[in-house]
Design a protein around this motif. Structure first.
Motif, PDB file in Angstrom:
ATOM      1  N   ARG A  77       0.784  -1.201  -0.039  1.00  0.00           N
ATOM      2  CA  ARG A  77      -0.034  -0.182   0.119  1.00  0.00           C
ATOM      3  C   ARG A  77       0.872   1.263  -0.042  1.00  0.00           C
ATOM      4  O   ARG A  77       0.541   2.371  -0.595  1.00  0.00           O
ATOM      5  CB  ARG A  77      -0.789  -0.144   1.297  1.00  0.00           C
ATOM      6  N   ASP A  78       2.194   1.181   0.293  1.00  0.00           N
ATOM      7  CA  ASP A  78       2.857   2.201   0.411  1.00  0.00           C
ATOM      8  C   ASP A  78       3.055   2.805  -1.035  1.00  0.00           C
ATOM      9  O   ASP A  78       3.710   3.868  -1.153  1.00  0.00           O
ATOM     10  CB  ASP A  78       4.412   1.992   1.133  1.00  0.00           C
ATOM     11  N   LEU A  79       3.133   1.942  -1.953  1.00  0.00           N
ATOM     12  CA  LEU A  79       3.259   2.234  -3.334  1.00  0.00           C
ATOM     13  C   LEU A  79       2.300   3.228  -3.938  1.00  0.00           C
ATOM     14  O   LEU A  79       2.506   3.724  -4.831  1.00  0.00           O
ATOM     15  CB  LEU A  79       3.062   0.877  -4.148  1.00  0.00           C
ATOM     16  N   PRO A 103     -14.030  -0.600   7.928  1.00  0.00           N
ATOM     17  CA  PRO A 103     -13.269   0.367   8.988  1.00  0.00           C
ATOM     18  C   PRO A 103     -11.922   0.429   8.453  1.00  0.00           C
ATOM     19  O   PRO A 103     -11.090   1.583   8.415  1.00  0.00           O
ATOM     20  CB  PRO A 103     -13.197  -0.107  10.271  1.00  0.00           C
ATOM     21  N   VAL A 104     -11.082  -0.663   8.101  1.00  0.00           N
ATOM     22  CA  VAL A 104      -9.581  -0.774   7.411  1.00  0.00           C
ATOM     23  C   VAL A 104      -9.691   0.248   5.951  1.00  0.00           C
ATOM     24  O   VAL A 104      -8.791   1.093   5.905  1.00  0.00           O
ATOM     25  CB  VAL A 104      -9.180  -1.849   7.250  1.00  0.00           C
ATOM     26  N   ALA A 105     -10.655   0.024   5.302  1.00  0.00           N
ATOM     27  CA  ALA A 105     -10.840   0.766   3.941  1.00  0.00           C
ATOM     28  C   ALA A 105     -10.768   2.357   4.231  1.00  0.00           C
ATOM     29  O   ALA A 105     -10.335   3.193   3.657  1.00  0.00           O
ATOM     30  CB  ALA A 105     -12.026   0.209   3.041  1.00  0.00           C
ATOM     31  N   LYS A 106     -11.427   2.542   5.243  1.00  0.00           N
ATOM     32  CA  LYS A 106     -11.814   4.065   5.851  1.00  0.00           C
ATOM     33  C   LYS A 106     -10.622   4.827   6.398  1.00  0.00           C
ATOM     34  O   LYS A 106     -10.141   5.688   5.851  1.00  0.00           O
ATOM     35  CB  LYS A 106     -12.949   4.276   6.997  1.00  0.00           C
ATOM     36  N   GLU A 107      -9.793   3.733   7.039  1.00  0.00           N
ATOM     37  CA  GLU A 107      -8.359   4.347   7.349  1.00  0.00           C
ATOM     38  C   GLU A 107      -7.599   4.524   6.208  1.00  0.00           C
ATOM     39  O   GLU A 107      -6.933   5.565   6.162  1.00  0.00           O
ATOM     40  CB  GLU A 107      -7.863   2.989   8.468  1.00  0.00           C
ATOM     41  N   HIS A 111      -5.711   8.157   4.863  1.00  0.00           N
ATOM     42  CA  HIS A 111      -4.229   8.385   4.404  1.00  0.00           C
ATOM     43  C   HIS A 111      -4.176   9.064   3.241  1.00  0.00           C
ATOM     44  O   HIS A 111      -3.490   9.891   2.799  1.00  0.00           O
ATOM     45  CB  HIS A 111      -3.557   6.822   4.420  1.00  0.00           C
ATOM     46  N   ILE A 112      -4.998   8.709   2.143  1.00  0.00           N
ATOM     47  CA  ILE A 112      -4.987   9.116   0.815  1.00  0.00           C
ATOM     48  C   ILE A 112      -5.487  10.548   0.817  1.00  0.00           C
ATOM     49  O   ILE A 112      -4.666  11.635   0.300  1.00  0.00           O
ATOM     50  CB  ILE A 112      -6.242   8.434  -0.184  1.00  0.00           C
ATOM     51  N   ILE A 113      -6.673  11.173   1.347  1.00  0.00           N
ATOM     52  CA  ILE A 113      -7.108  12.373   1.135  1.00  0.00           C
ATOM     53  C   ILE A 113      -6.277  13.427   2.073  1.00  0.00           C
ATOM     54  O   ILE A 113      -6.439  14.739   1.675  1.00  0.00           O
ATOM     55  CB  ILE A 113      -8.621  12.472   1.518  1.00  0.00           C
ATOM     56  N   ARG A 114      -5.643  12.735   2.962  1.00  0.00           N
ATOM     57  CA  ARG A 114      -4.617  13.569   3.816  1.00  0.00           C
ATOM     58  C   ARG A 114      -3.327  13.796   3.118  1.00  0.00           C
ATOM     59  O   ARG A 114      -2.387  14.761   3.859  1.00  0.00           O
ATOM     60  CB  ARG A 114      -4.559  13.247   5.230  1.00  0.00           C
ATOM     61  N   HIS A 115      -3.088  13.243   2.279  1.00  0.00           N
ATOM     62  CA  HIS A 115      -1.730  13.337   1.793  1.00  0.00           C
ATOM     63  C   HIS A 115      -1.326  14.391   0.993  1.00  0.00           C
ATOM     64  O   HIS A 115      -2.318  15.087   0.314  1.00  0.00           O
ATOM     65  CB  HIS A 115      -1.428  11.859   0.679  1.00  0.00           C
ATOM     66  N   PRO A 116      -0.281  15.156   1.120  1.00  0.00           N
ATOM     67  CA  PRO A 116      -0.008  16.465   0.439  1.00  0.00           C
ATOM     68  C   PRO A 116      -0.452  16.538  -0.904  1.00  0.00           C
ATOM     69  O   PRO A 116      -0.744  17.434  -1.355  1.00  0.00           O
ATOM     70  CB  PRO A 116       1.331  16.769   0.967  1.00  0.00           C
ATOM     71  N   GLU A 154     -16.131  14.400   9.950  1.00  0.00           N
ATOM     72  CA  GLU A 154     -14.700  14.040  10.335  1.00  0.00           C
ATOM     73  C   GLU A 154     -13.929  14.419   8.982  1.00  0.00           C
ATOM     74  O   GLU A 154     -12.782  14.525   9.018  1.00  0.00           O
ATOM     75  CB  GLU A 154     -14.740  12.546  10.579  1.00  0.00           C
ATOM     76  N   TRP A 155     -14.369  14.456   7.712  1.00  0.00           N
ATOM     77  CA  TRP A 155     -13.905  14.762   6.552  1.00  0.00           C
ATOM     78  C   TRP A 155     -14.088  16.435   6.415  1.00  0.00           C
ATOM     79  O   TRP A 155     -13.443  16.794   5.384  1.00  0.00           O
ATOM     80  CB  TRP A 155     -14.139  13.738   5.629  1.00  0.00           C
ATOM     81  N   GLU A 156     -14.144  17.063   7.247  1.00  0.00           N
ATOM     82  CA  GLU A 156     -14.549  18.609   6.937  1.00  0.00           C
ATOM     83  C   GLU A 156     -13.207  19.408   6.347  1.00  0.00           C
ATOM     84  O   GLU A 156     -13.486  20.213   5.830  1.00  0.00           O
ATOM     85  CB  GLU A 156     -14.974  19.190   8.142  1.00  0.00           C
ATOM     86  N   GLY A 157     -12.092  18.957   7.042  1.00  0.00           N
ATOM     87  CA  GLY A 157     -10.886  19.657   6.624  1.00  0.00           C
ATOM     88  C   GLY A 157     -10.440  18.997   5.259  1.00  0.00           C
ATOM     89  O   GLY A 157      -9.358  19.480   4.804  1.00  0.00           O
ATOM     90  N   ASN A 158     -10.977  17.883   4.718  1.00  0.00           N
ATOM     91  CA  ASN A 158     -10.318  17.257   3.501  1.00  0.00           C
ATOM     92  C   ASN A 158     -11.077  17.561   2.415  1.00  0.00           C
ATOM     93  O   ASN A 158     -11.281  16.540   1.371  1.00  0.00           O
ATOM     94  CB  ASN A 158      -9.942  16.186   3.935  1.00  0.00           C
ATOM     95  N   ASN A 159     -12.203  18.386   2.332  1.00  0.00           N
ATOM     96  CA  ASN A 159     -13.327  18.678   1.406  1.00  0.00           C
ATOM     97  C   ASN A 159     -13.880  17.379   0.727  1.00  0.00           C
ATOM     98  O   ASN A 159     -14.212  17.185  -0.408  1.00  0.00           O
ATOM     99  CB  ASN A 159     -12.285  19.189   0.140  1.00  0.00           C
ATOM    100  N   LEU A 160     -14.515  16.281   1.563  1.00  0.00           N
ATOM    101  CA  LEU A 160     -15.070  15.367   1.372  1.00  0.00           C
ATOM    102  C   LEU A 160     -16.701  15.246   1.899  1.00  0.00           C
ATOM    103  O   LEU A 160     -17.199  14.316   1.677  1.00  0.00           O
ATOM    104  CB  LEU A 160     -14.485  14.106   1.610  1.00  0.00           C
ATOM    105  N   ARG A 161     -17.041  16.557   1.937  1.00  0.00           N
ATOM    106  CA  ARG A 161     -18.233  16.671   2.840  1.00  0.00           C
ATOM    107  C   ARG A 161     -19.313  17.198   1.734  1.00  0.00           C
ATOM    108  O   ARG A 161     -18.821  18.044   0.831  1.00  0.00           O
ATOM    109  CB  ARG A 161     -18.419  17.638   3.864  1.00  0.00           C
ATOM    110  N   SER A 162     -20.409  16.415   1.706  1.00  0.00           N
ATOM    111  CA  SER A 162     -21.419  16.749   0.471  1.00  0.00           C
ATOM    112  C   SER A 162     -21.853  18.303   0.571  1.00  0.00           C
ATOM    113  O   SER A 162     -22.607  18.816  -0.238  1.00  0.00           O
ATOM    114  CB  SER A 162     -22.354  15.739   0.576  1.00  0.00           C
ATOM    115  N   LYS A 163     -22.050  18.566   1.953  1.00  0.00           N
ATOM    116  CA  LYS A 163     -22.427  20.224   2.271  1.00  0.00           C
ATOM    117  C   LYS A 163     -21.464  21.254   1.990  1.00  0.00           C
ATOM    118  O   LYS A 163     -21.716  22.470   1.987  1.00  0.00           O
ATOM    119  CB  LYS A 163     -22.836  20.217   3.770  1.00  0.00           C
ATOM    120  N   SER A 164     -20.214  20.980   1.736  1.00  0.00           N
ATOM    121  CA  SER A 164     -19.426  21.945   1.422  1.00  0.00           C
ATOM    122  C   SER A 164     -19.432  22.558   0.057  1.00  0.00           C
ATOM    123  O   SER A 164     -19.747  21.793  -0.779  1.00  0.00           O
ATOM    124  CB  SER A 164     -17.890  21.405   1.653  1.00  0.00           C
TER     125      SER A 164
END
Length: 203
Positions: A77-79, A103-107, A111-116, A154-164
């Motif tokens: 997965r680090d690839l 839950p593992v998939a969620k974790e 990692h993906i959406i928080r990656h720079p 929980e994803w508010e800071g990562n632009n994955l909220r449908s209300k944003s």
């Protein structure tokens, strides 16, 4: 000039090429899904677990997809992150019949959406496929979305909220890599988002 006429004229003179990353946990059905997108005469009859990654090509809606089928095994997965910077879109496959591993998939999604390299592309589209819908134990797409937290704060800071107002484009649908159900719906959505994305970059 209207957007659709612009897109029609523009696409009439050139093809769009897009690099897509297909990610998800092992045994979620990524390779089977990508195999279904290929022309019938190019499809493989037997599938084996992906080691590292494979590269597949297919066409849809005048888009030539270069799809990186990334292994979902923990040791590989680090690839995934090595390809984020050049990605035009992501297909995230979930085994909707394996509720214990969601839950593992969620974790991993976190990692993906928080990656720079992903955070720097707030309009990069993500297609979620709640796969294996043909199995009795499968969960419907809305339930998978709930378990992944796609509509939560929980994803508010990562632009994955449908209300944003500046939400990252995402879509989830049930699918079956085995039968092909739902795949046309998903890839059509992704194709439309990629056409808009590339058109804006070229405008």
């Amino acid at each position: 000039m209207g957007l659709w006429k612009y897109l029609s004229d523009w696409l009439g003179s050139r093809k769009v090429e897009a690099k897509i990353l297909c990610v998800g946990l092992d045994n979620s059905g990524k390779s089977t899904i990508l195999n279904h997108f290929k022309a019938k005469h190019d499809r493989r009859h037997e599938m084996a677990p992906t080691m590292g990654f494979n590269v597949e090509t297919f066409k849809h809606s005048r888009i030539k997809f270069l799809a990186f089928d990334m292994s979902g095994q923990d040791r590989y997965r680090d690839l995934w992150e090595r390809n984020y910077a050049e990605a035009d879109g992501i297909i995230f496959v979930i085994d909707s019949s394996d509720q214990l591993r969601i839950p593992v998939a969620k974790e991993e999604l976190g990692h993906i959406i928080r990656h720079p390299d992903i955070e720097s592309q707030p309009r990069l589209p993500i297609l979620f496929l709640a796969n294996k819908s043909d199995l009795r134990s499968s969960l419907p797409a809305p339930k998978c979305a709930q378990l992944l937290g796609l509509n939560g704060e929980e994803w508010e800071g990562n632009n994955l909220r449908s209300k944003s107002s500046d939400v990252r484009p995402w879509y989830i649908c049930s699918s079956s890599g085995k039968s092909g159900d739902g795949l046309e719906d998903g890839i059509s959505w992704l194709s439309q988002k990629l056409i808009h994305r590339v058109a804006k970059m070229k405008a």
